[in-house]
Every structure is written in C-alpha cells, then in structure tokens.
Design an enzyme around this catalytic site. Structure first.
Site, PDB file in Angstrom:
ATOM      1  N   ASP A  21       0.579   2.121  -5.728  1.00 40.24           N
ATOM      2  CA  ASP A  21       0.028   1.654  -7.009  1.00 40.24           C
ATOM      3  C   ASP A  21       0.182   2.686  -8.113  1.00 40.24           C
ATOM      4  O   ASP A  21      -0.754   3.412  -8.463  1.00 40.24           O
ATOM      5  CB  ASP A  21      -1.442   1.276  -6.827  1.00 40.24           C
ATOM      6  CG  ASP A  21      -1.605   0.130  -5.846  1.00 40.24           C
ATOM      7  OD1 ASP A  21      -0.613  -0.598  -5.618  1.00 40.24           O
ATOM      8  OD2 ASP A  21      -2.708  -0.034  -5.299  1.00 40.24           O
ATOM      9  N   GLU A  62      -2.774   1.942   5.640  1.00 33.62           N
ATOM     10  CA  GLU A  62      -3.055   3.390   5.860  1.00 33.62           C
ATOM     11  C   GLU A  62      -3.984   3.616   7.048  1.00 33.62           C
ATOM     12  O   GLU A  62      -3.812   4.666   7.684  1.00 33.62           O
ATOM     13  CB  GLU A  62      -3.649   3.986   4.590  1.00 33.62           C
ATOM     14  CG  GLU A  62      -2.658   4.083   3.436  1.00 33.62           C
ATOM     15  CD  GLU A  62      -2.299   2.727   2.821  1.00 33.62           C
ATOM     16  OE1 GLU A  62      -3.148   1.811   2.899  1.00 33.62           O
ATOM     17  OE2 GLU A  62      -1.192   2.575   2.304  1.00 33.62           O
ATOM     18  N   ASP A  87       0.949  -4.278   3.416  1.00 34.49           N
ATOM     19  CA  ASP A  87       0.144  -3.495   2.473  1.00 34.49           C
ATOM     20  C   ASP A  87      -1.107  -2.987   3.205  1.00 34.49           C
ATOM     21  O   ASP A  87      -1.385  -3.409   4.333  1.00 34.49           O
ATOM     22  CB  ASP A  87      -0.240  -4.431   1.312  1.00 34.49           C
ATOM     23  CG  ASP A  87      -0.942  -3.710   0.177  1.00 34.49           C
ATOM     24  OD1 ASP A  87      -0.821  -2.476   0.065  1.00 34.49           O
ATOM     25  OD2 ASP A  87      -1.639  -4.398  -0.611  1.00 34.49           O
TER      26      ASP A  87
END
Ligand code: MIG
Length: 793
Positions: free
Chosen positions: A476, A401, A398
């Site tokens: 999300d 980025e 997770d």
C-alpha cells in the site's frame, strides 16, 4: 536481562563425513561446513552437539549439490577447505572463518564470528554472526526495503508486516528476504541467512567496521556465495532458492485494478472503456467486494449474478479476470470452507489449545495453517470452482503477513502453533513464511485447475524462495513523488534478491496522483516486470483516461510501447527462469568495475540492453543521467552517446530517457489491445550499429500452456559486428516452435556510412529498394531463411 553468552572456542577435531566437514570445538560446538559448489559454502553451528532437523522452505528442490572437488589442509594456525575458486580458512584458536580468493585476497572474514545468547524471555536463543567490514565495502539486496539501494551504514530487520502507507526508510515492511550482496576491492559475494525467525542485519551502523546478522531463535545457518561478479552472486542465490515457471504472456501485459470494481456493470464499463480508447489491457482485478461477506471462494450474487458468464464475456474481449483471496476464513457455521477446515482441524491454534481468532475484513476469522502440507492440499482443491468452472485466470493473495486488525503487533501472537511441515513450532518461527506457504498452496491450486494454462499468482508477503510460486506487488504505497522513488528502489532491490516478477501499484494506492505523477509512474512501470495500476478507490478514478485527454495520449503511448516490447521482456523472463539472471539490474550490478555506479540508484537496466532513467521529480524538462561505460543510443532520437559519464537528458512529459546499448538487437511486436488479439505476421528487429561482437537473444514459444516443457520453443541468438566501413549481423536459431510471422523487418540504426553493398544470407542484393533515411536502413526479409546481413561502405 539475564543471558549466557557462548562462543565456540578452540578447534579440537575435524571430521569429514560425505561432503560435510564437521569441526568440533572445546565448548561443545559443532560447525558443519558443506561445499555446495565451487562458489557456495553452507555453514551451520550447533551449540549443544545437535543440529536441528535440516528443513528449509527457501531452498529449491531443483537445486542439486554438485560434485565438488575440495582440498583440505591442516596448517599451524588454521585449517583450510578450498575449491577451485575459494579458500575458507578456520582459525584453530577461536574457530573464526575467513573466505578468500585463490590469490589470497580476503573476501569476507569473521569479526567476533559466531556467538550465541540464551534468551530467557523468548524461551529460545539468539544466534549471532559478525563480520569485518572492509574499507570501501558496499552492501545491497534484502528484498523490499524502502531505503537507498546501498545499505552501508544501515540496519534493517525482517518481520513481515502489513504497513499501509509505509514511509521511505520504514522497516520492516511486507517481505522478509534475508539475503544480501556485498562488494569490496572489486570482488562481489553474498550471504543468505536461511533462518525464518525475526532477523536483523547491521551493515556497519552500530559499529562502522562490523557487519552483523542475528535472529531471535533457530540455527545459525548461512550460505556464503562467491561472485566475483555481483550478478553471479544474485544468479547463484536465485538458483539456490529457485525461479518461477514462465508466466503466461498476457501476465506481462498491462493490468487494471481498484479496490473495488463492482458490480458487474462497472467492470464492463471499465473494460469497455479500454477498448473504446484503444488502451491495451490484458487483465481486470476484483478486490474483496466481489465476495459474499468477504468469504473466500464465494461471490456476492447481488453484485455478480453470473460470474461464469461475466468472466467468459470478459475473456472474449481479451480480459483475464484476477480475483483476490485472503487467508482469514470467516467464522460461520453455514460456510462450507469454514466447516471443512473445522472438521479436519486445519486452522492454527494458540499454544494452550483454542483456535487463533483474529479480526479481518469478514469480522472474526480463523486462519488455515498453510505450513501444514495437508492444509495446503485442501486449499489448492478449493480453487476448482473458481478456476476450472468460472474461468478466473489469476489469484491475488493479500493480507498474508498475516495481517490482523485491532491487535497489537498487527499479526498473530507469538504463541500460535504451526505444523511447519512436520517440525512443530511457534509463530515466531513460522511468521515470515506464512504468506509464502499460502502463495505456494494457491499456486498449486490455480495451476492444477487451470486446464493446462499457466497461472498468475500475486503475493504481498514473501520469504526467500517465494518467487518460485508467485509474482509480487510492493503493497500500500502512496501517490507521491517520494513513493515513485521508493518503487524504483524496491523493484531493483527485489530483482537482485532473486525476485524479478515485481511491480508497484501504479499511481499509488493511497491518495490521488496528479496527471504528471501518473504519467511518470506509467513510464517507469513499463519497465517493471509486473505492470498494474491499483488504487484504494476512496479518492478519484485511476484509469488511464482519468487524467485528461493530454495525459491519456502519453499513457496510451507508453502502454503501447510495453506491448511492442513484449518479446524482449519475455526473453528477459526466460533468462531469469532458466539462467537465474535478474530482469532488472541496478547499474552497480551491470558494471561493478565502475566505482561511480556503486551509489547510483536512478538508472537501471531492464533485460540485457535497455537502460531506463525514470523521471522522479515534478516539473522536470530534463534530468541528469549516468551512462555506464560503453556507447548508448538515446532511444527516441537515435543519437549516440559516450558512456562512463553523466549527461543531461531531455525528459519532457511525453518522454522517459531510455538508452540502448550499441550493437544490440531488440525484437518488437506490433501494438495490440491484448496478447493474442492479432496474429503477429512480422517481427521488427531494431538493430544498433557499434560495439564488438554483441550478442542479443530472443526466446519465443506459444506464450501460454506447457508445450515449451516438451521442447516447443525457439532460442535465437543475434550477433553484431561493426567497423568503420562494415556492419554484420548474424542469427543462429535453435528450436521447434513455429512462429506466426514470416518476415523480419530489420531496422539498422546509427550506420556511419551509406552502404553500397548489401549481402543477405551471403548473397549480394540490390541496395536501392531498401529504405535508408536518417541513418536508418530498413530491410524486410523472409524470417525462416534469414541467417545474416552484411553491409559495406
Ligand atoms: O486492508 O483488499 O494491499 O492492495 O486493495 C486492506 C483491499 C486490504 C490491502 C492491499 C490492497 C487491497 C486492500 N487490502
């Protein structure tokens, strides 16, 4: 803004060096054209006589440039390079490119073509390309974009971003996949702009008749990929950027997640409930709270006193444990992972020297530079305890980025330095591949320590080629009907962008779904490759039994359906992994010759034969369905429909409209609570009368481990032929895998006649004992000897 614009100008010389054509221009530009196959050209531009070091994270090391026969011609106005399928002509006057087919039909041509700007602020250049948009041209692809599949008239950009609660049309979001496909006059092609800088794509938005793409640095380096079928464009791009290994079969089962299940008793309570309610499930996820103060590779012993014991007990009940791992490493002198990274200089640094410090869950963190091969190797090694000793079977990456809290731009500042595998650069170049390189290191590590079992890696961020290492979820999302629509867009789009192993958080991550929304989401996700419920946990419960008894019945029915479809889904994966065929196909990709499909997004195919028509609105009792040309069986009623038109389909809450292509053979497993729970002793083959010479495939192997790499697998090909008074089905088997079942249950639907003769393996058998009801004939036969079945009126 001060800048200089540059264009190549007149062509002055052409050289052929090995397989490359080098075109020199009056302005000192060099255009390098490599013919990679009959269908793929690679085009690069150097503005100052020098190309960058040729390095790409996207291109698969397994891609081999074929020996391509090319013809070079010099004509009055232009020069021409052609293969057996494609002609590229370059104008001598201005070096503009034009791709056409052998019949001379223009496929794609430069508008302004290549141009370049020096950008004083960025300290780099902007490389630009513009192409003519043709009448009736359509554009698709581009990864996880949230808008309508058809991108004509839109502009999108690629810069991986943590976008909690993203909106429809919001852009950019988590992934950066600079690949699009296009079709006009029935010819499909694609462009892969392999440039990792922030990039933009404009599909006739700023100027209606121009498509352009540009990046804030790096090289103009793109691949032109010819179809003419759109599916072949995707397949060729996927071959270029690679496919993953086969996933373990359990990873195609249902998975349950939440932020977070803890402590151990809670995890057990949830997993026990799956077994109590008999809802199949293969994996349980642990989110960040399992860690000690969010330190990666540690456990909070107050919540999980004996992880190894817990993981092995879960495993006994058929649950694989998957844990989250984030990139941020807590700044803590007493923490071993931190110490090792400091000692070895593994963390990213700012341009002027200090480590890149950023806030994430653990507080202040430093971040490994995953673009450094030494760092990746070290990172892989960190999984030893987690995987080899504790027995965790999957890892979920997770925040890669990378995402940061409390900072403008929500990510590293531009000046952060990266190794980029020996091509040192700033974050402007490495940003879009940071998550990919983390997933790569994670994949290597989990695989290495997984004792010969296949790993499962899930990533949130991705660049082109990331599909080689990981599956992905869409981030999300929100429990809303709009997000259900977005999920079907994103999964279809990712699939056509080379990334098939994808899914959304079922039910929505943010907010609580109504029972109806949850049911509709499950019904859609049954047909998404990655099948997981996940939610943020700050609202109500989001497990299959959380929505009342009635809802549970339907949810259970569909999760069970997923388990019966596993051999079909696994086969679609095999076709993806080995033949590069996307698992999900928008109907525009399924039949591009049908103009009516080019704007349709609400139906798609999973695998070769199943048309899925999700219900995306509340209170629906029915929905309109566009059936592609051909004939289709409504799965639940076995009623046959003519395609090439829109029909109204029943869609009560207990049903999602799905249709099976006539002539198809679909393999079904018995329902299980988890993969491997039962020995499959009979394989059901649902077979649908109709069509001419329809092929269906079945791939099978042990479902885990690497024996298939040694040839221990089977490939089976079914063929059906149908006529007014006969039906024939044949099977050709190929391979060395010994399946556990010994019989096939052949179920033949839609027979327009009552058979009076049956031939099994060329021998006449009695008709009467075989069950014939409701136009379905059932025959049970020995699977090791079966080669054909013939029915006559
Ligand atoms: O800042 O780990 O997308 O799936 O549950 C939020 C907690 C961090 C974002 C992920 C989500 C995950 C959550 N994470």
């Amino acid at each position: 803004m001060t800048y200089n614009e540059f264009i190549p100008g007149k062509l002055i010389e052409v050289k052929k060096i090995n397989d490359n054509f080098l075109l020199y221009t009056e302005n000192g530009c060099i255009i390098k054209i490599a013919v990679l196959s009959d269908h793929i050209f690679r085009i690069r531009y150097a503005t100052d006589g020098m190309f960058e070091n040729d390095f790409s994270y996207a291109i698969s090391s397994r891609f081999v440039q074929g020996q391509v026969e090319t013809t070079y011609k010099e004509l009055n106005e232009h020069v021409e390079i052609s293969t057996q399928n494609l002609v590229l002509s370059i104008s001598k006057q201005d070096c503009k490119l034009c791709f056409s087919d052998l019949a001379g039909k223009v496929i794609c041509k430069d508008e302004k073509g290549f141009h370049w700007e020096e950008h004083h602020h960025y300290g780099g250049n902007i490389v630009k390309m513009s192409k003519v948009v043709h009448e009736g041209e359509h554009f698709y692809g581009m990864g996880d974009k949230t808008m309508h599949l058809n991108l004509r008239g839109r502009r999108v950009s690629n810069w991986a971003m943590d976008t909690y609660g993203f909106k429809k049309e919001e852009d950019p979001i988590y992934k950066a996949i600079p690949f699009y496909t296009a079709i006009h006059a029935g010819i499909g092609y694609g462009i892969f702009f392999d440039n990792t800088f922030k990039a933009n794509f404009d599909f006739g938005s700023e100027r209606r008749s121009v498509t352009s793409f540009w990046a804030e640095g790096g090289e103009m380096n793109y691949y032109f990929i010819f179809g003419p079928k759109l599916i072949d464009v995707t397949r060729r791009y996927t071959q270029l950027t690679g496919t993953p290994e086969l996933p373990p079969l359990w990873a195609l089962g249902y998975q349950q997640s939440k932020w977070s299940y803890y402590p151990e008793e809670k995890v057990k309570e949830i997993t026990d409930k799956f077994r109590k309610y008999c809802v199949p499930c293969d994996a349980i996820y642990l989110d960040i709270d399992y860690m000690d103060g969010f330190r990666c590779f540690t456990w909070d012993k107050s919540k999980f006193p004996d992880p190894k014991k817990m993981v092995s007990e879960l495993n006994e009940k058929g649950f694989k444990t998957v844990v989250i791992i984030d990139p941020g490493i807590k700044i803590d002198e007493k923490y071993q992972v931190y110490q090792e990274a400091i000692e070895n200089n593994y963390f990213c640094r700012r341009a002027d020297g200090p480590f890149m410090k950023g806030k994430v869950w653990p507080g202040d963190c430093y971040f490994p530079d995953f673009t450094n091969p030494k760092v990746r190797k070290w990172w892989s090694g960190l999984f030893k305890e987690l995987i080899e000793e504790i027995g965790v079977r999957g890892v979920w990456n997770d925040m890669n980025e990378p995402a940061l809290f409390e900072i403008q731009g929500k990510t590293f500042p531009d000046d952060v330095r990266h190794d980029y595998d020996g091509n040192p650069c700033s974050h402007r170049k490495a940003h879009n591949v940071y998550g990919m390189q983390m997933a790569r290191a994670t994949f290597k590590g989990v695989k290495k320590h997984n004792l010969g079992q296949r790993p499962l890696i899930i990533t949130r961020s991705a660049y082109a080629g990331t599909q080689r290492y990981a599956s992905a979820w869409t981030g999300d999302n929100i429990a809303s009907w709009e997000h259900l629509w977005i999920a079907t867009m994103q999964c279809q789009r990712l699939s056509t962008s080379g990334f098939s192993f994808v899914g959304s958080d079922i039910g929505g991550f943010i907010d609580h779904p109504t029972p109806e929304l949850y049911i509709r989401w499950i019904q859609l996700a049954v047909f998404h490759p990655f099948f997981r419920t996940h939610s943020s946990g700050d609202h109500g419960e989001q497990e299959p039994w959380s929505f009342g008894e009635e809802a549970l019945k339907t949810v259970k029915k569909f999760i069970e359906f997923r388990y019966s479809l596993l051999p079909y889904i696994y086969t679609a994966f095999y076709q993806y992994v080995t033949e590069y065929t996307p698992v999900l196909k928008p109907i525009s990709v399924y039949d591009q010759s049908d103009q009516d499909t080019l704007y349709r997004v609400d139906e798609f195919l999973m695998g070769d034969h199943i048309l899925v028509c999700p219900v995306l609105e509340p209170n629906a009792k029915s929905r309109y369905v566009y059936l592609p040309k051909g004939k289709w069986y409504h799965y639940w009623s076995n009623v046959l429909f003519d395609g090439g038109k829109e029909i109204s389909a029943e869609a009560s809450l207990e049903e999602i409209p799905i249709y099976i292509r006539e002539g198809a053979v679909l393999p079904f497993y018995p329902v299980m609570q988890y993969v491997g729970e039962k020995t499959v002793d009979q394989l059901t083959l649902k077979t649908y009368f109709g069509g001419e010479n329809i092929s269906s495939y079945l791939y099978e192997d042990s479902g885990d481990g690497y024996d298939y790499e040694k040839g221990i697998y089977n490939r089976k090909k079914f063929k059906t032929q149908s006529g007014a008074d006969f039906f024939k089905m044949t099977l050709k088997s190929n391979g060395h895998y010994e399946p556990s079942y010994s019989t096939y249950k052949l179920m033949i639907y839609g027979l327009p006649f009552t058979p009076s003769r049956i031939l099994m393996n060329d021998k006449e058998i009695e008709v009467s004992p075989h069950f014939f009801n409701n136009q379905c004939l059932t025959v049970i036969t020995d699977s090791s000897s079966f080669i054909s079945l013939e029915l006559y009126k």
